[in-house]
Write an enzyme that holds these catalytic residues in place. Structure first.
Site, short mmCIF file in Angstrom:
data_model
loop_
_atom_site.label_atom_id
_atom_site.label_comp_id
_atom_site.label_asym_id
_atom_site.label_seq_id
_atom_site.Cartn_x
_atom_site.Cartn_y
_atom_site.Cartn_z
N PHE A 11 3.31 -7.80 10.44
CA PHE A 11 2.23 -6.79 10.46
C PHE A 11 1.37 -6.76 9.19
CE2 PHE A 11 1.87 -1.99 9.51
CZ PHE A 11 0.54 -1.92 9.91
N THR A 125 8.99 -0.53 -0.84
CA THR A 125 8.75 0.61 0.03
C THR A 125 9.11 1.92 -0.65
OG1 THR A 125 9.60 1.68 2.03
CG2 THR A 125 11.05 0.08 1.01
N ASP A 126 8.47 2.99 -0.22
CA ASP A 126 8.83 4.32 -0.76
C ASP A 126 10.23 4.74 -0.34
OD1 ASP A 126 8.30 4.83 1.93
OD2 ASP A 126 6.89 6.45 1.58
N GLU A 127 10.80 4.03 0.67
CA GLU A 127 12.14 4.42 1.15
C GLU A 127 13.21 4.21 0.09
OE1 GLU A 127 13.34 3.49 5.09
OE2 GLU A 127 11.32 3.68 5.89
N TYR A 153 18.59 -0.71 5.41
CA TYR A 153 17.28 -1.30 5.10
C TYR A 153 16.83 -0.90 3.70
CZ TYR A 153 12.17 -1.41 4.78
OH TYR A 153 10.88 -1.58 4.33
N LYS A 157 16.21 -3.15 0.25
CA LYS A 157 14.92 -3.23 -0.46
C LYS A 157 15.08 -2.78 -1.92
CE LYS A 157 11.31 -4.07 1.03
NZ LYS A 157 10.57 -5.37 1.15
P1 NAD Z 1 7.28 -7.01 9.81
O1 NAD Z 1 8.67 -6.80 10.30
O2 NAD Z 1 6.15 -6.70 10.73
O3 NAD Z 1 7.09 -8.51 9.33
C1 NAD Z 1 8.05 -9.19 8.59
C2 NAD Z 1 7.70 -10.67 8.59
O4 NAD Z 1 8.67 -11.34 7.78
C3 NAD Z 1 7.75 -11.32 9.97
O5 NAD Z 1 6.64 -12.16 10.16
C4 NAD Z 1 9.03 -12.15 9.95
O6 NAD Z 1 8.99 -13.29 10.78
C5 NAD Z 1 9.10 -12.52 8.47
N1 NAD Z 1 10.46 -12.85 8.04
C6 NAD Z 1 11.61 -12.17 8.30
N2 NAD Z 1 12.65 -12.81 7.75
C7 NAD Z 1 12.16 -13.90 7.10
C8 NAD Z 1 12.72 -14.94 6.33
N3 NAD Z 1 14.06 -15.01 6.12
N4 NAD Z 1 11.92 -15.88 5.80
C9 NAD Z 1 10.57 -15.85 6.03
N5 NAD Z 1 9.98 -14.90 6.77
C10 NAD Z 1 10.77 -13.94 7.30
O7 NAD Z 1 7.17 -6.17 8.47
P2 NAD Z 1 5.94 -5.36 7.86
O8 NAD Z 1 5.91 -4.00 8.44
O9 NAD Z 1 4.74 -6.22 7.90
O10 NAD Z 1 6.45 -5.21 6.34
C11 NAD Z 1 6.15 -6.22 5.39
C12 NAD Z 1 6.76 -5.83 4.07
O11 NAD Z 1 6.24 -4.58 3.65
C13 NAD Z 1 8.27 -5.65 4.12
O12 NAD Z 1 8.82 -6.17 2.94
C14 NAD Z 1 8.46 -4.13 4.18
O13 NAD Z 1 9.69 -3.77 3.58
C15 NAD Z 1 7.28 -3.65 3.38
N6 NAD Z 1 6.74 -2.33 3.73
C16 NAD Z 1 6.41 -2.03 5.01
C17 NAD Z 1 5.83 -0.79 5.31
C18 NAD Z 1 5.43 -0.42 6.70
O14 NAD Z 1 5.07 0.73 6.94
N7 NAD Z 1 5.45 -1.32 7.66
C19 NAD Z 1 5.61 0.13 4.27
C20 NAD Z 1 5.98 -0.22 2.96
C21 NAD Z 1 6.53 -1.46 2.71
O1 DAU Z 2 7.92 4.34 4.39
C1 DAU Z 2 7.77 2.97 4.49
C2 DAU Z 2 8.62 2.45 5.64
O2 DAU Z 2 8.00 2.89 6.84
C3 DAU Z 2 8.75 0.93 5.63
O3 DAU Z 2 9.47 0.56 4.49
C4 DAU Z 2 9.49 0.44 6.89
O4 DAU Z 2 9.50 -0.97 6.93
C5 DAU Z 2 8.75 0.97 8.11
O5 DAU Z 2 9.45 0.59 9.28
C6 DAU Z 2 8.61 2.49 8.05
O6 DAU Z 2 9.90 3.14 8.19
P1 DAU Z 2 10.10 4.44 9.11
O7 DAU Z 2 11.51 4.51 9.50
O8 DAU Z 2 9.47 5.62 8.48
O9 DAU Z 2 9.15 4.01 10.35
P2 DAU Z 2 9.36 4.11 11.94
O10 DAU Z 2 8.05 3.75 12.55
O11 DAU Z 2 10.57 3.42 12.42
O12 DAU Z 2 9.58 5.69 12.14
C7 DAU Z 2 8.62 6.62 11.70
C8 DAU Z 2 9.17 8.01 12.02
O13 DAU Z 2 9.20 8.18 13.44
C9 DAU Z 2 10.60 8.23 11.55
O14 DAU Z 2 10.75 9.57 11.09
C10 DAU Z 2 11.44 8.00 12.80
C11 DAU Z 2 10.53 8.46 13.92
N1 DAU Z 2 10.69 7.74 15.20
C12 DAU Z 2 10.66 6.38 15.18
C13 DAU Z 2 10.83 5.67 16.35
C14 DAU Z 2 10.83 4.16 16.35
C15 DAU Z 2 10.82 8.46 16.37
O15 DAU Z 2 10.82 9.70 16.38
N2 DAU Z 2 10.98 7.76 17.54
C16 DAU Z 2 11.01 6.39 17.59
O16 DAU Z 2 11.19 5.81 18.69
#
Ligand code: NAD
Ligand code: DAU
Length: 338
Positions: A11, A125-127, A153, A157
């Site tokens: 993503f 991540t903020d997590e 997770y 991180k």
């Molecule tokens: P995502 O799950 O959509 O994408 C992860 C990508 O990493 C995928 O393309 C997957 O194929 C690749 N991948 C997984 N394992 C791998 C490996 N061993 N070697 C090479 N590639 C590999 O994740 P995202 O939501 O795009 O998040 C990207 C980064 O940002 C992550 O590190 C996540 O912790 C961080 N992050 C995400 C969010 C969020 O809201 N999505 C917020 C803050 C930080």
């Molecule tokens: O804060 C950054 C993080 O945000 C990233 O580090 C993670 O990679 C990313 O997945 C995300 O984590 P969350 O757990 O906050 O995201 P998620 O979309 O899974 O859930 C968002 C909120 O919605 C959380 O409070 C759980 C709730 N939820 C989620 C799902 C999938 C539901 O209520 N129902 C659901 O089916």
């Protein structure tokens, strides 16, 4: 300038690849991705014909492979997005999270040290800060907030962050770290709240809201996150952590209701289900450091970002249909019983 973007088929990585190719026409971008269930080569269709873009399939945890790639490509900058990223999956099975998020980061750090990259950036991540109480809206995560993780997770991180800081202090590797709040936007895998709800609502399937839906997340449009990383890798101070988030806190139920309204669907689709184990209550970022030091500010209003996101999913139904035909179908059956 040659930049390695790991996880660039996921993503945020995909959005970052497009952002960088557009902004820096003279940079070479190499994407390394293992194409796990979350990686999607189709998302990179728009980059494949660009002579400044190269895709390499491989795992960041494969130490020899990573070493050879670094030896060959001589990267200037590494931006590590590659990770297992879904909290619920980490609760089901933590081990791949440890392998990818910790050992994978270690392999990248080791190669970055050996081949002397000028910047290693860790997308964190903020997590890693755990959560904040729901009844204290005056509290925010700053870079000084102690690490206090809740899920496998976030623990993986946080471990990776500590390794990055150790490589900086011990070996002098020029490391930066960003800790961002929840992103939303195009190309997000439909296991995460916003795309999951869009995709299910379109099919008139029930919308599983955990607990009472009162948990709070601080939503940021993905492009604003990409801009923040761009600023950090070019102007951020080595050895520093930067929080990224835009004071955009919403209860989950509020987000789901907004989506239903925009899609013209009934709230009767909402189903309250068993809460996530260890569910973090509230995330809220204080972005003062990145704003004052680097001039970063979120530019996309939530209403506009949501409109663009919903439009993207409606216009790109084939993208989600392709996903739904794969591993996702099994995941959906297991988790949501349909
Ligand atoms: P995502 O799950 O959509 O994408 C992860 C990508 O990493 C995928 O393309 C997957 O194929 C690749 N991948 C997984 N394992 C791998 C490996 N061993 N070697 C090479 N590639 C590999 O994740 P995202 O939501 O795009 O998040 C990207 C980064 O940002 C992550 O590190 C996540 O912790 C961080 N992050 C995400 C969010 C969020 O809201 N999505 C917020 C803050 C930080
Ligand atoms: O804060 C950054 C993080 O945000 C990233 O580090 C993670 O990679 C990313 O997945 C995300 O984590 P969350 O757990 O906050 O995201 P998620 O979309 O899974 O859930 C968002 C909120 O919605 C959380 O409070 C759980 C709730 N939820 C989620 C799902 C999938 C539901 O209520 N129902 C659901 O089916």
């Amino acid at each position: 300038m040659k930049i390695l973007v790991t996880g660039g088929a996921g993503f945020i990585g995909v959005n970052f690849v497009y952002y960088m190719l557009e902004k820096y026409a003279d940079y070479d971008i190499v994407c390394l991705d293992a194409l796990t269930y979350a990686g999607n080569l189709k998302s990179l269709d728009g980059a494949m014909d660009n002579p400044k873009f190269t895709f390499v399939k491989g795992s960041i945890s494969d130490k020899d492979f990573v070493d050879k790639l670094f030896e060959k490509e001589k990267f200037d900058i590494v931006v590590n997005f590659a990770a297992e990223s879904h909290v619920d999956r980490s609760i089901e099975n933590p081990f791949i999270f440890l392998e990818t998020n910790i050992m994978g980061t270690a392999c990248l750090l080791e190669a970055s040290k050996k081949y002397g990259v000028s910047r290693y950036h860790q997308v964190s991540t903020d997590e890693v800060y755990g959560d904040l109480p729901l009844d204290r809206p005056d509290l925010f995560f700053t870079e000084e907030t102690p690490i206090h993780t809740s899920s496998p997770y976030s623990s993986s991180k946080a471990s990776a962050d500590l390794l990055c800081l150790a490589f900086n202090r011990t070996y002098g590797l020029p490391v930066t770290i960003s800790r961002c709040s929840n992103n939303y936007g195009p190309y997000q895998f439909p296991e995460k709240l916003i795309p999951l709800m869009i995709v299910r609502a379109q099919e008139n399937q029930s919308l599983p809201v955990y607990g009472e839906g009162l948990n709070v997340r601080d939503w940021l449009y993905v492009e604003d996150h990409c801009k923040a990383i761009d600023m950090i890798i070019h102007n951020g101070r080595v050895g520093e952590v930067y929080n990224v988030g835009g004071h955009n806190e919403k209860q989950n139920i509020e987000v789901v209701r907004t989506l239903l309204k925009a899609l013209g669907k009934s709230e009767s689709l909402i189903t309250y289900v068993k809460d996530r184990a260890g569910h973090d209550l509230r995330y809220a970022i204080d972005p003062t450091k990145i704003s004052t030091e680097l001039g970063w500010l979120p530019e996309t209003k939530f209403e506009d970002g949501m409109e663009r996101t919903i439009r993207w999913y409606l216009d790109n139904k084939q993208w989600t249909d392709d996903i739904k035909s794969g591993e996702y179908a099994e995941y959906s059956r297991r988790v949501y019983g349909d």
